[in-house]
Every structure is written in structure tokens, then in C-alpha cells.
Scaffold this active site. Structure first.
Site, short mmCIF file in Angstrom:
data_model
loop_
_atom_site.label_atom_id
_atom_site.label_comp_id
_atom_site.label_asym_id
_atom_site.label_seq_id
_atom_site.Cartn_x
_atom_site.Cartn_y
_atom_site.Cartn_z
N CYS A 129 3.55 9.78 7.84
CA CYS A 129 4.52 9.02 8.63
C CYS A 129 3.87 7.74 9.18
O CYS A 129 2.76 7.80 9.69
CB CYS A 129 4.98 9.92 9.78
N GLU A 164 -0.51 0.20 -1.03
CA GLU A 164 0.90 0.21 -1.46
C GLU A 164 1.82 0.99 -0.51
O GLU A 164 2.34 2.05 -0.86
CB GLU A 164 1.02 0.78 -2.88
N CYS A 173 10.53 7.04 6.13
CA CYS A 173 10.30 8.29 6.84
C CYS A 173 11.40 8.51 7.89
O CYS A 173 11.85 7.57 8.55
CB CYS A 173 8.93 8.25 7.53
N CYS A 175 11.25 11.28 10.25
CA CYS A 175 10.77 12.41 11.05
C CYS A 175 11.07 12.21 12.54
O CYS A 175 11.56 11.16 12.96
CB CYS A 175 9.26 12.58 10.83
N GLU A 332 -4.43 -5.31 -8.47
CA GLU A 332 -4.51 -4.39 -9.61
C GLU A 332 -3.69 -4.98 -10.75
O GLU A 332 -2.51 -5.28 -10.57
CB GLU A 332 -3.92 -3.02 -9.25
N GLU A 380 -4.30 10.70 -12.33
CA GLU A 380 -4.22 9.46 -13.11
C GLU A 380 -5.19 9.45 -14.30
O GLU A 380 -5.72 8.40 -14.68
CB GLU A 380 -4.43 8.26 -12.20
C1 GLA Z 1 -0.90 1.77 -7.98
C2 GLA Z 1 -1.92 2.19 -6.97
C3 GLA Z 1 -3.21 2.66 -7.55
C4 GLA Z 1 -2.99 3.41 -8.81
C5 GLA Z 1 -2.26 2.53 -9.77
C6 GLA Z 1 -2.05 3.19 -11.09
O1 GLA Z 1 -0.70 0.43 -8.09
O2 GLA Z 1 -2.19 1.21 -6.02
O3 GLA Z 1 -3.84 3.49 -6.62
O4 GLA Z 1 -2.27 4.55 -8.53
O5 GLA Z 1 -1.00 2.22 -9.25
O6 GLA Z 1 -1.20 4.27 -10.94
ZN ZN Z 2 8.01 9.40 10.48
#
Ligand code: GLA
Ligand code: ZN
Length: 694
Positions: A129, A164, A173, A175, A332, A380
């Protein structure tokens, strides 16, 4: 550079257009997944590949704090030391996206509750949360220990907070802690319950609140929630996520003043307001997986033209650049086959290079490939990196190496250059959230409308910026606002003066319908925009059967188009009719109008014009506004221009698999190979070129 308070600003805080950071062409690296015996080899190979930096540790909470308050950074220090000796800079991640099992066991109250009221379980990630004070305290504690331990570690240059926050199985969330947080937020926003009850219209269904503690969150309740409450809840969740990040940021600013701080996200999602999210961070960071995204679209059977994915990626880059109106980083970037239980194919030869150039073309100043080695365990295992499971080089390894070599050669000046744009597209979280709460047509979505409009105007190659409704629009010849559903009085004033001063403002159907509390306007639609538009909406019609048709008139005469989901039937009051419905019960009635106001024009597109028709229409308005098309290019080829210090670079990106060519005006030379071009530039399938003018 010296800041306002006379303080020496750190490098990253210097304005756009100045070299600000070391080159960032790196890789996401997981020493925590790799035997220590391989760390030296990893670092040597990363350096040999020409990579400049890594991002590490963002999911390593369990190794850094194996039990509460017992911190163990020896392994990470050792890894940093090895990387630094190999001249690889380090971006450290704070690990709050995935707490270790001891923590969730001891503090079960930190778990996120989804929109159905179900508590998430442990065993994955992103299950916490954003409001919970215990989780915040523990997240700040580990970030503080990291900051103390690594503020002076050679090689460490910056931080990624969390990971992310827009992703996860549940968007928001719901809760008890979020409920309390929401009640406090509402109290601060409105000051009194009277104002809350007024703003939300709580007399409906007997929802008048007599104490702040009665205010619920929008969980299943035998009927839809109050739209005003639901919209405020989305705002609250955005605030909760931003303030979660800012608690860690405060510590990093204090303890690591020499380091930059960012966080990463997928920019196409509207879960939280990314402008708010990044407000206090140094730059925006984006995660970009075009091949994976393509696979997801196929899986969900969304029908799209072949160049739709590249246009959506371009859009997400343009959005990322405009979050802070300065260069962003790709934290990324897909480097190989990508996916968890299922995965996308290996990118075609040239595609990883193309994706990297596409990011830079739209304003990325750095790119990390995801990831170095491919995990042999964990969720992954199929997310392929630069090394295969057996540590051999992946099929795109040499291509990435070449790309990095080329981009380093192009230099800092290009990476921090200006991205000129004559057109702007409004992205308004309020409208997006209000339409998600009440779509009005089951297939209507703000994101889809914005995407369709972006895809229609981007082939102009004149640059598109995303702007906030209350942002600065003065630089643009034309501002497009699809589904400008929520319009505040201040916004209406701003739009009016933009048009009076010569701007062209193009609003889509269903605009000006609501105020900021998500109440309906009480005047003829488009409400606060009606006078400016010189038209009102006589009736509004969701279309569930066959598509309707629109015939264009005036400056658009000779064209026709299909109207998909929606028809606003217009009743002009001074505006010129540019399009008329030709089918349906409203055949013969106006669909599109334009109105001259001051030095500019206000256009209302009442029909949900689709496909080519929309591209023709919106392109024509750009021409009307005096937008210069940089050049003609075949479909699927993107052209972007960057400028700095009298220099001009032109990126030519062939997103298609087939070879093609583009005719450029005047003399150019290839900024990578030096080859001179005067006219025709051949592009192989998935080719990317940067041309330098003159
Ligand atoms: C996301 C996440 C990473 C990884 C990649 C690939 O962008 O930030 O931690 O999980 O995807 O799945
Ligand atoms: Zn919450």
C-alpha cells in the site's frame, strides 16, 4: 551554474541544452542473481561492450536487510567496487517495490487491497500500500541506510526510487490506510464537510457525510460510486504514490547531494499523474519494451495498423520528454526476447538499434538495456538479456555494442539538444480518470482517443509535445485536445486567450461536459467552451451499431470519413460547418465546426472520426495553423529534428521491415558515417540514420 539562492547547483539540475550528466548507455544488472565469482567477468564484459553504467539493487531488499534493522551492504559495496574499477558508473535502486518475507509476515497490514476489496498476497512484487505508514517507515529506513552507506561510494552517480509504481496487478489500493489517507486528503482539500457534500452532490442516494470518518473509498457497493468521490480518489492515489516517493527523496537529497534521483515508469499508463510523480525528481525515466508490447496487443486481439506500435512507442517517448520538459532516460530498454510466462520473439536484426535511436530521437539522453544476463530462476527466466542463460552473447549483443559506440560518437550536444515542436496534444489526467469512471460508451477511452489523435498528427513530422491543460502553450501553432471532458473555468479562460492570440485549438467530441468535481455543466455543451466554439451540442449520441458517415465541407470539401463510437450533433451559432453527418437519425446535421476568434480559430470535432479520415482532418488543421511539415516520408518512417547551437540533426527511422527511401532537401551528411547526401537517402528495413544538416 549558480542557483537563485546563490547555491552551486549540482550538474543534473542545470537547464536543458547544457551537458548535464555523464553518458548513460548502460545495462540493468543483477549481481544479486549472479555468483560472486562472476562479478569481475561481468564488469569486464560490460566495460568491453562500451557500456557506461549499470542500475542495480532495486529488488535486493532481502539481501540488504535480512532481518529488521540488520543491514548488510558488504556484498553491494564489493560489487560497486568491482564496477567502479572497470569505470562503470552506478545507479542504485531503493528496493521498496518488493519487501522481503520477514517484513510482510511481521506487518501484514502493509498489503495492498484491490478494487474488489481483495487483499493481495505475498509471493510476487508490487503488493504493498502506498499510504501505509509502517511500510513508508520501513521503506525510508532502508533507503536511509543505503544513502548513508553509498553517498561517497566511488562510481555511484544517482538513484532510482522504487520501481514502476504504475504497474502491478491492481491499479490502485483501496485498503483501510488508504481510506484514512483519503479522508485526511479530502479534509485538507475542502476544509469543511459542507463543501465536500456540495462538490460531490452527496444528497444523491442519501450519501451526505456528517463526519469525515464516514467517507468511503470506491469499493463494490451494490451500485456505482459517486463520480466526484471516485475522481477525487484517483487524485488521492496519485498523491499517495508521489508522496511515498518524496519521503525517500527527502532522505536522498539530504544524504547524497551530489547524486541525481529519478524513478522509472511505463509512460503510457494513466494510473497516476506522472507530472505530479516526477515534480521533485531530477528527470523522468521510462521503461520501454516495444516487442513485448506488440505481443500483448496480439494476445488481446486488438486490431491495429502495422505501424501502430512504433507510433505508440514514439508517443510514450514524447510524453516522457514532456513530463519535465527536458531529456529523459530509458531506465530499461528491451534487448531480446521479452516476457514472463510467454515471450516475444527475438527482435529482428536492426530493431534493438532502431528502438534505441527512436528513444534518442524523441529526447532520451541515456538508455539502459534490460538486462545484463538472463535469470536462470525466478518469475523472469524468460525475460532475455544481453547474455543468454548459458552466458553466451545474445543475438543482439553486437548490435547493442555498435549502437552504443555510434551514440557515444554523436555526443552530449545532441543528447541534450532541443526538440522543436509546433503542435501540442493536451493530456489531462482529470479527463482520463473521469472517462474511465464513466466511459459513457463501453468502448470509449481517453487513452485510445489520445493515441488515435497522436497517430494522426505525428506523420506530419513537425514535432508533437504533450502539454498539461494548465501548461504553457505559447510556443505552439496548434493545440489538440481530444475528449477534453473536464474543463475548469481557468482552463476555459486560458484556451480563449490562446485562440485570441492566434492559436488554433481543436477539441474532440464530448468536451466541456464536466467540471472538476465531475458534475455535469448546467449550460448547453460544450459548456465553458460553447461561446469560443461558436456552436452548441444539440444532442450527443453513443453509436453501438454500424459506423456512421460524415461528409466534409468548406476547406475539407470532397472528403468523407467514418464516425466510430460517438456523434455530438452540433448547432452552430456563428461557427462555420466543416462536416455533416450523412447517415443515422441525425443525417444532415453538423458534425464539425470552426470558429474565428481574435487572431485564431476554435475547432470542434463532434464526430469520432476514425482511421485515415482522422489523419486527413487533423493534418488539414495543422496546415491551416501554418505548421510546416518537415518532409514527406513513407508510412512507417519517422522523421524527428533536434537542434542545438546552430546545428540541426534529422533522425530518419524506418519502423518497417522493408527497405525504403526518403528524399531530403539540401545537403546533409550522415552524422555516424560521415557520408554526404543531397537527395535520396536509402533506408534498410528497421534502419535508423542521423543526418547533420549543412
Ligand atoms: C519492468 C520492471 C523490471 C522487469 C522488467 C521486465 O519494466 O521494471 O523489474 O520486471 O519489466 O519484466
Ligand atoms: Zn492502501
Amino acid at each position: 551554474m549558480v542557483g537563485a539562492a546563490g547555491l552551486q547547483l549540482p550538474l543534473w539540475a542545470q537547464p536543458l541544452g547544457r551537458p548535464v550528466l555523464p553518458l548513460l548507455f548502460g545495462v540493468d544488472y543483477y549481481p544479486d542473481h549472479t555468483p560472486e565469482s562472476l562479478w569481475e567477468e561481468d564488469a569486464r564484459m560490460i566495460a568491453d561492450a562500451g557500456l557506461t553504467n549499470v542500475r542495480i539493487a532495486e529488488f535486493a531488499w532481502g539481501l540488504m536487510e535480512p532481518s529488521e534493522g540488520k543491514f548488510e551492504f558488504g556484498w553491494l559495496k564489493k560489487s560497486c567496487d568491482i564496477l567502479n574499477k572497470n569505470k562503470i558508473a552506478i545507479i542504485l535502486g531503493t528496493p521498496s517495490a518488493a519487501p522481503p518475507p520477514w517484513l510482510s509476515k511481521k506487518y501484514p497490514e502493509i498489503m495492498e487491497v484491490d478494487e474488489k476489496g481483495q487483499k493481495l498476497h505475498t509471493g510476487g512484487r508490487r503488493f504493498t500500500c502506498p499510504s501505509n505508514k509502517t511500510y513508508r517507515r520501513l521503506s525510508v529506513a532502508i533507503a536511509t541506510e543505503m544513502a548513508k552507506n553509498f553517498s561517497d561510494t566511488p562510481g555511484v552517480i544517482g538513484w532510482q526510487i522504487d520501481n514502476e509504481m504504475t504497474l502491478g496487478s491492481s491499479r490502485r489500493c483501496y485498503c483501510d490506510y488508504c481510506q484514512q489517507g483519503f479522508q485526511d486528503w479530502v479534509r485538507t482539500k475542502y476544509g469543511s464537510l459542507d463543501k465536500v457534500n456540495q462538490a460531490w452532490g452527496t444528497v444523491f442516494w442519501s450519501q451526505t457525510y456528517t463526519d469525515f470518518s464516514q467517507i468511503p473509498v470506491p469499493l463494490p457497493s451494490g451500485g456505482d460510486p459517486n463520480p466526484g468521490l471516485a475522481l477525487d480518489y484517483d487524485r488521492y492515489q496519485s498523491y499517495a504514490n508521489a508522496s511515498f516517493i518524496e519521503e525517500q527523496l527527502a532522505v536522498l537529497r539530504k544524504l547524497c547531494p551530489k547524486h541525481f534521483v529519478t524513478t522509472n515508469n511505463v509512460s503510457l499508463l494513466d494510473v497516476i499523474d506522472l507530472r505530479e510523480h516526477y515534480a521533485k525528481l531530477d528527470f523522468a525515466s521510462l521503461d520501454n519494451y516495444p516487442g513485448f508490447f506488440d505481443m500483448l496487443m496480439r494476445e488481446s486481439k486488438v486490431e491495429m495498423p502495422p505501424d501502430a506500435i512504433s507510433a505508440m512507442i514514439a508517443m510514450s517517448h514524447d510524453f516522457a520528454r514532456c513530463i519535465k520538459r527536458k531529456p529523459f532516460m530509458i531506465m530499461e530498454e528491451q534487448s531480446g526476447k521479452a516476457g514472463q510466462k510467454t515471450f516475444s520473439p527475438q527482435p529482428a536484426p536492426g530493431q534493438v538499434r532502431l528502438w534505441t535511436y527512436q528513444a534518442v530521437a524523441h529526447g532520451a539522453m541515456g538508455v539502459n538495456y534490460f538486462r545484463w544476463d538472463t535469470a536462470t530462476f525466478g518469475a523472469e527466466e524468460y525475460w532475455h538479456g544481453m547474455l543468454n542463460h548459458d552466458r553466451s552473447k545474445s543475438p543482439a549483443f553486437e548490435e547493442m555494442k555498435q549502437t552504443v559506440r555510434e551514440l557515444k560518437g554523436l555526443g552530449q550536444e545532441l543528447l541534450y539538444s532541443e526538440y522543436p515542436a509546433e503542435m501540442a496534444l493536451v493530456f489531462d489526467y482529470n479527463s482520463s480518470w473521469a472517462v474511465s469512471i464513466q466511459p459513457q460508451h463501453f468502448a470509449l477511452s481517453y487513452m485510445n482517443q489520445v493515441t488515435a489523435w497522436y497517430g494522426s498528427i505525428s506523420p506530419n513530422h513537425s514535432g508533437v509535445d504533450f502539454v498539461a491543460p494548465d501548461g504553457d502553450w505559447s510556443a505552439y501553432k496548434i493545440v489538440y485536445a481530444p475528449l477534453a471532458h473536464v474543463i475548469t473555468a481557468a482552463q476555459a479562460e486560458k484556451i480563449k486567450s490562446y485562440v485570441q492570440n492566434g492559436g488554433v485549438f481543436v477539441a474532440g467530441f464530448r468536451s466541456g461536459v464536466k467540471n472538476e468535481s465531475s458534475q455535469m455543466v448546467k449550460t448547453p455543451l460544450p459548456g465553458l467552451l460553447a461561446e469560443l466554439m461558436g456552436t452548441t451540442v444539440e444532442d450527443y449520441v453513443p453509436i453501438y451499431g454500424a459506423k456512421q458517415s460524415v461528409k466534409f465541407a468548406g476547406m475539407l470539401a470532397g472528403w468523407a470519413a467514418e464516425c466510430g463510437l460517438w456523434a455530438d450533433v452540433l448547432k452552430p451559432n456563428g461557427a462555420e460547418v466543416l462536416g455533416t453527418y450523412t447517415t443515422g437519425s441525425y443525417a444532415g446535421k453538423p458534425a464539425i465546426t470552426t470558429n474565428n476568434v481574435g487572431k485564431g480559430k476554435a475547432v470542434y470535432v463532434g464526430a469520432d472520426v476514425t482511421g485515415e479520415g482522422l489523419a486527413n482532418l487533423l493534418g488539414k488543421f495543422a496546415g491551416m495553423a501554418g505548421v510546416k511539415q518537415s518532409l514527406q516520408a513513407p508510412r512507417g518512417v519517422e522523421v524527428t529534428v533536434r537542434r542545438a547551437g546552430g546545428k540541426e540533426w534529422m533522425f530518419l527511422l524506418n519502423n518497417g521491415a522493408e527497405a525504403t527511401s526518403v528524399t531530403v532537401p539540401g545537403g546533409f551528411r550522415d552524422a555516424v558515417s560521415g557520408k554526404a547526401y543531397s537527395e535520396k537517402v536509402e533506408l534498410k528495413g528497421f534502419d535508423a540514420r542521423v543526418l547533420l544538416a549543412g
